[in-house]
Design a protein around this motif. Sequence first.
Motif, PDB file in Angstrom:
ATOM      1  N   ALA A 132       0.848  -1.207   0.000  1.00 26.48           N
ATOM      2  CA  ALA A 132       0.000   0.000   0.000  1.00 26.48           C
ATOM      3  C   ALA A 132       0.877   1.248   0.000  1.00 26.48           C
ATOM      4  O   ALA A 132       0.570   2.234  -0.696  1.00 26.48           O
ATOM      5  N   GLU A 133       1.964   1.220   0.740  1.00 26.75           N
ATOM      6  CA  GLU A 133       2.891   2.356   0.790  1.00 26.75           C
ATOM      7  C   GLU A 133       3.522   2.576  -0.590  1.00 26.75           C
ATOM      8  O   GLU A 133       3.646   3.714  -1.046  1.00 26.75           O
ATOM      9  N   LEU A 134       3.885   1.493  -1.261  1.00 24.97           N
ATOM     10  CA  LEU A 134       4.446   1.612  -2.609  1.00 24.97           C
ATOM     11  C   LEU A 134       3.405   2.152  -3.591  1.00 24.97           C
ATOM     12  O   LEU A 134       3.725   2.955  -4.466  1.00 24.97           O
ATOM     13  N   ALA A 135       2.165   1.723  -3.439  1.00 23.66           N
ATOM     14  CA  ALA A 135       1.092   2.223  -4.302  1.00 23.66           C
ATOM     15  C   ALA A 135       0.865   3.713  -4.079  1.00 23.66           C
ATOM     16  O   ALA A 135       0.683   4.473  -5.031  1.00 23.66           O
ATOM     17  N   ALA A 136       0.906   4.138  -2.831  1.00 26.85           N
ATOM     18  CA  ALA A 136       0.704   5.558  -2.520  1.00 26.85           C
ATOM     19  C   ALA A 136       1.836   6.407  -3.077  1.00 26.85           C
ATOM     20  O   ALA A 136       1.618   7.561  -3.479  1.00 26.85           O
ATOM     21  N   GLY A 167       6.901 -11.773  -7.767  1.00 26.15           N
ATOM     22  CA  GLY A 167       6.495 -10.940  -8.893  1.00 26.15           C
ATOM     23  C   GLY A 167       5.590  -9.781  -8.539  1.00 26.15           C
ATOM     24  O   GLY A 167       4.961  -9.190  -9.414  1.00 26.15           O
ATOM     25  N   VAL A 168       5.540  -9.421  -7.259  1.00 30.13           N
ATOM     26  CA  VAL A 168       4.683  -8.304  -6.841  1.00 30.13           C
ATOM     27  C   VAL A 168       5.438  -6.984  -6.894  1.00 30.13           C
ATOM     28  O   VAL A 168       4.866  -5.949  -7.222  1.00 30.13           O
ATOM     29  N   VAL A 169       6.726  -7.007  -6.554  1.00 28.54           N
ATOM     30  CA  VAL A 169       7.537  -5.788  -6.590  1.00 28.54           C
ATOM     31  C   VAL A 169       8.799  -6.016  -7.396  1.00 28.54           C
ATOM     32  O   VAL A 169       9.242  -7.153  -7.598  1.00 28.54           O
ATOM     33  N   TYR A 170       9.375  -4.918  -7.858  1.00 33.37           N
ATOM     34  CA  TYR A 170      10.699  -4.911  -8.463  1.00 33.37           C
ATOM     35  C   TYR A 170      11.635  -4.242  -7.474  1.00 33.37           C
ATOM     36  O   TYR A 170      11.202  -3.440  -6.647  1.00 33.37           O
ATOM     37  N   ALA A 171      12.920  -4.538  -7.635  1.00 33.84           N
ATOM     38  CA  ALA A 171      13.928  -3.934  -6.771  1.00 33.84           C
ATOM     39  C   ALA A 171      15.103  -3.474  -7.609  1.00 33.84           C
ATOM     40  O   ALA A 171      15.403  -4.052  -8.655  1.00 33.84           O
ATOM     41  N   GLN A 172      15.738  -2.417  -7.116  1.00 39.03           N
ATOM     42  CA  GLN A 172      16.942  -1.891  -7.759  1.00 39.03           C
ATOM     43  C   GLN A 172      17.931  -1.544  -6.667  1.00 39.03           C
ATOM     44  O   GLN A 172      17.567  -0.899  -5.677  1.00 39.03           O
ATOM     45  N   ARG A 173      19.176  -1.972  -6.849  1.00 38.06           N
ATOM     46  CA  ARG A 173      20.218  -1.667  -5.876  1.00 38.06           C
ATOM     47  C   ARG A 173      20.872  -0.331  -6.212  1.00 38.06           C
ATOM     48  O   ARG A 173      20.700   0.185  -7.300  1.00 38.06           O
ATOM     49  N   GLY A 174      21.632   0.171  -5.268  1.00 34.94           N
ATOM     50  CA  GLY A 174      22.425   1.366  -5.518  1.00 34.94           C
ATOM     51  C   GLY A 174      21.828   2.610  -4.901  1.00 34.94           C
ATOM     52  O   GLY A 174      20.783   2.571  -4.248  1.00 34.94           O
ATOM     53  N   ASN A 213       1.615   8.778 -16.142  1.00 35.61           N
ATOM     54  CA  ASN A 213       2.702   9.469 -16.835  1.00 35.61           C
ATOM     55  C   ASN A 213       3.877   9.817 -15.922  1.00 35.61           C
ATOM     56  O   ASN A 213       4.915  10.253 -16.394  1.00 35.61           O
ATOM     57  N   VAL A 214       3.691   9.636 -14.625  1.00 32.14           N
ATOM     58  CA  VAL A 214       4.751   9.950 -13.672  1.00 32.14           C
ATOM     59  C   VAL A 214       5.693   8.758 -13.594  1.00 32.14           C
ATOM     60  O   VAL A 214       5.271   7.618 -13.405  1.00 32.14           O
ATOM     61  N   LYS A 215       7.005   9.038 -13.761  1.00 23.56           N
ATOM     62  CA  LYS A 215       8.008   7.970 -13.673  1.00 23.56           C
ATOM     63  C   LYS A 215       8.063   7.459 -12.233  1.00 23.56           C
ATOM     64  O   LYS A 215       8.060   8.227 -11.281  1.00 23.56           O
ATOM     65  N   VAL A 216       8.108   6.137 -12.115  1.00 23.37           N
ATOM     66  CA  VAL A 216       8.151   5.510 -10.800  1.00 23.37           C
ATOM     67  C   VAL A 216       9.519   5.727 -10.175  1.00 23.37           C
ATOM     68  O   VAL A 216      10.545   5.424 -10.789  1.00 23.37           O
ATOM     69  N   ARG A 217       9.529   6.262  -8.974  1.00 27.38           N
ATOM     70  CA  ARG A 217      10.766   6.411  -8.214  1.00 27.38           C
ATOM     71  C   ARG A 217      10.799   5.313  -7.163  1.00 27.38           C
ATOM     72  O   ARG A 217       9.845   5.159  -6.406  1.00 27.38           O
ATOM     73  N   GLY A 228      18.395   3.269  -5.674  1.00 27.52           N
ATOM     74  CA  GLY A 228      17.662   2.023  -5.562  1.00 27.52           C
ATOM     75  C   GLY A 228      16.471   2.083  -4.639  1.00 27.52           C
ATOM     76  O   GLY A 228      16.204   3.075  -3.967  1.00 27.52           O
ATOM     77  N   GLY A 229      15.775   0.970  -4.616  1.00 27.25           N
ATOM     78  CA  GLY A 229      14.597   0.832  -3.777  1.00 27.25           C
ATOM     79  C   GLY A 229      13.641  -0.161  -4.406  1.00 27.25           C
ATOM     80  O   GLY A 229      14.033  -1.010  -5.205  1.00 27.25           O
ATOM     81  N   TYR A 230      12.380  -0.037  -4.053  1.00 27.03           N
ATOM     82  CA  TYR A 230      11.339  -0.963  -4.497  1.00 27.03           C
ATOM     83  C   TYR A 230      10.204  -0.197  -5.145  1.00 27.03           C
ATOM     84  O   TYR A 230       9.936   0.945  -4.809  1.00 27.03           O
TER      85      TYR A 230
END
Length: 156
Positions: free
Chosen positions: A15-19, A59-66, A26-30, A69-71
């Motif tokens: 829910a926090e990620l959705a918010a 397969g519910v979230v993606y992750a990026q390191r660095g 059109n907003v790029k996901v951060r 990074g984040g989810y």
Amino acid sequence: MRLSARVDYALRATAELAAAVGDDPNVKVRPVTAEQIARAQQIPPKFLESILLQLRQGGVVYAQRGPEGGYWLARPAAEITLAEVIRVIDGPLAHVRGRRPEELEYTGAAQALQEVWIALRASEREILEMVTVADVASGALPERITSLAADPRAWT
């Protein structure tokens, strides 16, 4: 119905990620860091990391390191049901002593219990597959949910 702390935390994290994304496609996901989620939802950070790993593997979230990074959610929040998140974290929705209701065999006076457990699972599915992460994040729950929750008997 009992939900584990892992499921509770997973639902709150999604829910926090959705918010964080909002409604604008059109907003790029951060990416949102685990630390940000943990702080916002008061979830123990180490516990959250293992939950986010499960959500990534499911397969519910993606992750990026660095440093950047984040989810972030793997799909739009409106396409992720609460049932899906629960299944990723805890497995199938309804079990009796670790077995699926259709696998149980009762005899005599208890024979009808199997049908009760199957109906209970169907009821859980109806609710949990109806509600999406987007519904929770926005607070705009389906009418069926608000109607059930408005009944004072539901609160006791």
